[in-house]
Motif scaffolding. Structure first.
Motif, PDB file in Angstrom:
ATOM      1  N   GLN A 252       0.807  -1.222   0.000  1.00  0.00           N
ATOM      2  CA  GLN A 252       0.000   0.000   0.000  1.00  0.00           C
ATOM      3  C   GLN A 252       0.842   1.276   0.000  1.00  0.00           C
ATOM      4  O   GLN A 252       0.628   2.147  -0.855  1.00  0.00           O
ATOM      5  N   PRO A 253       1.802   1.442   0.896  1.00  0.00           N
ATOM      6  CA  PRO A 253       2.564   2.694   0.863  1.00  0.00           C
ATOM      7  C   PRO A 253       3.385   2.850  -0.426  1.00  0.00           C
ATOM      8  O   PRO A 253       3.458   3.952  -0.984  1.00  0.00           O
ATOM      9  N   TRP A 254       3.985   1.774  -0.899  1.00  0.00           N
ATOM     10  CA  TRP A 254       4.785   1.845  -2.121  1.00  0.00           C
ATOM     11  C   TRP A 254       3.905   2.207  -3.319  1.00  0.00           C
ATOM     12  O   TRP A 254       4.245   3.044  -4.141  1.00  0.00           O
ATOM     13  N   GLN A 255       2.770   1.565  -3.379  1.00  0.00           N
ATOM     14  CA  GLN A 255       1.842   1.818  -4.477  1.00  0.00           C
ATOM     15  C   GLN A 255       1.393   3.285  -4.456  1.00  0.00           C
ATOM     16  O   GLN A 255       1.415   3.968  -5.484  1.00  0.00           O
ATOM     17  N   GLN A 256       0.994   3.777  -3.290  1.00  0.00           N
ATOM     18  CA  GLN A 256       0.457   5.133  -3.186  1.00  0.00           C
ATOM     19  C   GLN A 256       1.524   6.223  -3.296  1.00  0.00           C
ATOM     20  O   GLN A 256       1.258   7.285  -3.865  1.00  0.00           O
ATOM     21  N   GLN A 257       2.711   5.967  -2.785  1.00  0.00           N
ATOM     22  CA  GLN A 257       3.750   6.996  -2.766  1.00  0.00           C
ATOM     23  C   GLN A 257       4.655   6.976  -3.989  1.00  0.00           C
ATOM     24  O   GLN A 257       5.269   7.991  -4.319  1.00  0.00           O
ATOM     25  N   VAL A 258       4.733   5.843  -4.679  1.00  0.00           N
ATOM     26  CA  VAL A 258       5.687   5.711  -5.789  1.00  0.00           C
ATOM     27  C   VAL A 258       4.979   5.382  -7.099  1.00  0.00           C
ATOM     28  O   VAL A 258       5.070   6.130  -8.071  1.00  0.00           O
ATOM     29  N   VAL A 259       4.290   4.265  -7.163  1.00  0.00           N
ATOM     30  CA  VAL A 259       3.723   3.781  -8.429  1.00  0.00           C
ATOM     31  C   VAL A 259       2.594   4.682  -8.938  1.00  0.00           C
ATOM     32  O   VAL A 259       2.608   5.098 -10.101  1.00  0.00           O
ATOM     33  N   VAL A 260       1.628   4.974  -8.104  1.00  0.00           N
ATOM     34  CA  VAL A 260       0.468   5.762  -8.543  1.00  0.00           C
ATOM     35  C   VAL A 260       0.866   7.156  -9.037  1.00  0.00           C
ATOM     36  O   VAL A 260       0.395   7.579 -10.100  1.00  0.00           O
ATOM     37  N   PRO A 261       1.728   7.891  -8.338  1.00  0.00           N
ATOM     38  CA  PRO A 261       2.117   9.202  -8.876  1.00  0.00           C
ATOM     39  C   PRO A 261       2.800   9.110 -10.248  1.00  0.00           C
ATOM     40  O   PRO A 261       2.547   9.949 -11.121  1.00  0.00           O
ATOM     41  N   LEU A 262       3.623   8.099 -10.448  1.00  0.00           N
ATOM     42  CA  LEU A 262       4.253   7.917 -11.759  1.00  0.00           C
ATOM     43  C   LEU A 262       3.199   7.619 -12.821  1.00  0.00           C
ATOM     44  O   LEU A 262       3.225   8.181 -13.917  1.00  0.00           O
ATOM     45  N   ARG A 263       2.259   6.740 -12.500  1.00  0.00           N
ATOM     46  CA  ARG A 263       1.197   6.376 -13.443  1.00  0.00           C
ATOM     47  C   ARG A 263       0.334   7.600 -13.781  1.00  0.00           C
ATOM     48  O   ARG A 263      -0.005   7.833 -14.944  1.00  0.00           O
ATOM     49  N   GLN A 264      -0.014   8.359 -12.768  1.00  0.00           N
ATOM     50  CA  GLN A 264      -0.852   9.544 -13.001  1.00  0.00           C
ATOM     51  C   GLN A 264      -0.143  10.555 -13.895  1.00  0.00           C
ATOM     52  O   GLN A 264      -0.774  11.126 -14.793  1.00  0.00           O
TER      53      GLN A 264
ATOM     54  N   LEU B 122      10.116   3.940 -15.769  1.00  0.00           N
ATOM     55  CA  LEU B 122      10.313   4.155 -14.340  1.00  0.00           C
ATOM     56  C   LEU B 122       9.170   3.534 -13.539  1.00  0.00           C
ATOM     57  O   LEU B 122       9.392   2.915 -12.485  1.00  0.00           O
ATOM     58  N   GLU B 123       7.959   3.659 -14.040  1.00  0.00           N
ATOM     59  CA  GLU B 123       6.796   3.038 -13.402  1.00  0.00           C
ATOM     60  C   GLU B 123       6.958   1.512 -13.365  1.00  0.00           C
ATOM     61  O   GLU B 123       6.698   0.866 -12.340  1.00  0.00           O
ATOM     62  N   LEU B 124       7.408   0.933 -14.461  1.00  0.00           N
ATOM     63  CA  LEU B 124       7.643  -0.512 -14.509  1.00  0.00           C
ATOM     64  C   LEU B 124       8.735  -0.924 -13.521  1.00  0.00           C
ATOM     65  O   LEU B 124       8.614  -1.943 -12.831  1.00  0.00           O
ATOM     66  N   THR B 125       9.786  -0.125 -13.419  1.00  0.00           N
ATOM     67  CA  THR B 125      10.858  -0.398 -12.456  1.00  0.00           C
ATOM     68  C   THR B 125      10.323  -0.336 -11.028  1.00  0.00           C
ATOM     69  O   THR B 125      10.676  -1.167 -10.180  1.00  0.00           O
ATOM     70  N   ALA B 126       9.456   0.625 -10.757  1.00  0.00           N
ATOM     71  CA  ALA B 126       8.853   0.742  -9.430  1.00  0.00           C
ATOM     72  C   ALA B 126       7.971  -0.465  -9.126  1.00  0.00           C
ATOM     73  O   ALA B 126       7.962  -0.974  -7.998  1.00  0.00           O
ATOM     74  N   GLU B 127       7.236  -0.941 -10.123  1.00  0.00           N
ATOM     75  CA  GLU B 127       6.407  -2.135  -9.929  1.00  0.00           C
ATOM     76  C   GLU B 127       7.280  -3.362  -9.685  1.00  0.00           C
ATOM     77  O   GLU B 127       6.962  -4.204  -8.842  1.00  0.00           O
ATOM     78  N   ARG B 128       8.381  -3.448 -10.390  1.00  0.00           N
ATOM     79  CA  ARG B 128       9.289  -4.577 -10.173  1.00  0.00           C
ATOM     80  C   ARG B 128       9.850  -4.535  -8.749  1.00  0.00           C
ATOM     81  O   ARG B 128       9.939  -5.570  -8.074  1.00  0.00           O
TER      82      ARG B 128
END
Length: 154
Positions: A61-73, A98-104
Motif C-alpha cells: 500500500q505505501p509503495w503503491q500510493q507513494q511511488v507507483v500511482v504518482p508515476l502512473r498519473q 520508471l513506473e515498470l521499475t517501481a512495480e518490479r
C-alpha cells in the motif's frame, strides 16, 4: 512455471485475457502487483492467513500510493499532449519505464516478505486473490487471473 515473482508476473501478464483483467481490476482500485503476487502464492500453494495478507498489504500500500500511482498519473496525464509533442512522448516513455521499475521493486519487496512461508497443508485456504482484492472488484477478472496462473507451464 517461473519460481520468482517477477518472472511469474511477466509470464502471467502475457496470457490471453490477463492484461485486460488487470486493467479492469486496477480501475476498480486493485493493486495489480499485489494481485499478481496473490496468483503466484496460490499457484505455489502457500497458505493464506490474515497475518500474511496484512503483511503484504503493509508493504504494497505505501509503495503503491507513494511511488507507483504518482508515476502512473503523470504518465497518463501526458497521454494526449504527447501525441503531438515528440519530446514529451519520449519523456512519457521514460516515465513508463520508471513506473515498470517501481512495480518490479514492489514485487521484489513482496517476494522478500514471503520468503519463509510454507506450502499448503491439507485443506488450508488458498484464497489469496479474494483476500487481497478490493471487495467490490470484478470476480470474473480475478478468476481470469487464477485460471491463467494455473495454466502457466511448470
Amino acid at each position: 512455471m517461473p519460481t520468482d515473482l517477477w518472472r511469474f508476473a511477466e509470464a502471467l501478464y502475457q496470457r490471453p485475457g490477463v492484461e485486460a483483467a488487470c486493467l479492469l481490476l486496477q480501475t476498480q482500485g486493485a493493486d495489480v502487483c499485489l494481485l499478481l503476487c496473490a496468483a503466484w502464492l496460490e499457484r505455489r500453494q502457500i497458505i493464506c492467513t490474515n497475518e500474511r495478507s496484512d503483511a503484504l498489504g503493509n508493504i504494497a500500500q505505501p509503495w503503491q500510493q507513494q511511488v507507483v500511482v504518482p508515476l502512473r498519473q503523470l504518465r497518463q496525464s501526458w497521454r494526449e499532449q504527447a501525441q503531438s509533442d515528440h519530446a514529451l512522448a519520449q519523456l512519457r516513455e521514460q516515465i513508463k519505464q520508471l513506473e515498470l521499475t517501481a512495480e518490479r521493486e514492489q514485487l521484489e519487496r513482496l517476494t522478500a516478505c514471503t520468503q519463509n512461508w510454507s506450502s499448503n497443508a491439507a485443506n488450508a485456504p488458498l484464497n489469496w486473490l479474494e483476500k487481497l482484492a478490493p471487495q467490490q472488484c470484478n470476480r470474473d477478472a480475478l478468476q481470469t487471473l487464477r485460471i491463467a496462473a494455473a495454466h502457466l507451464s511448470a
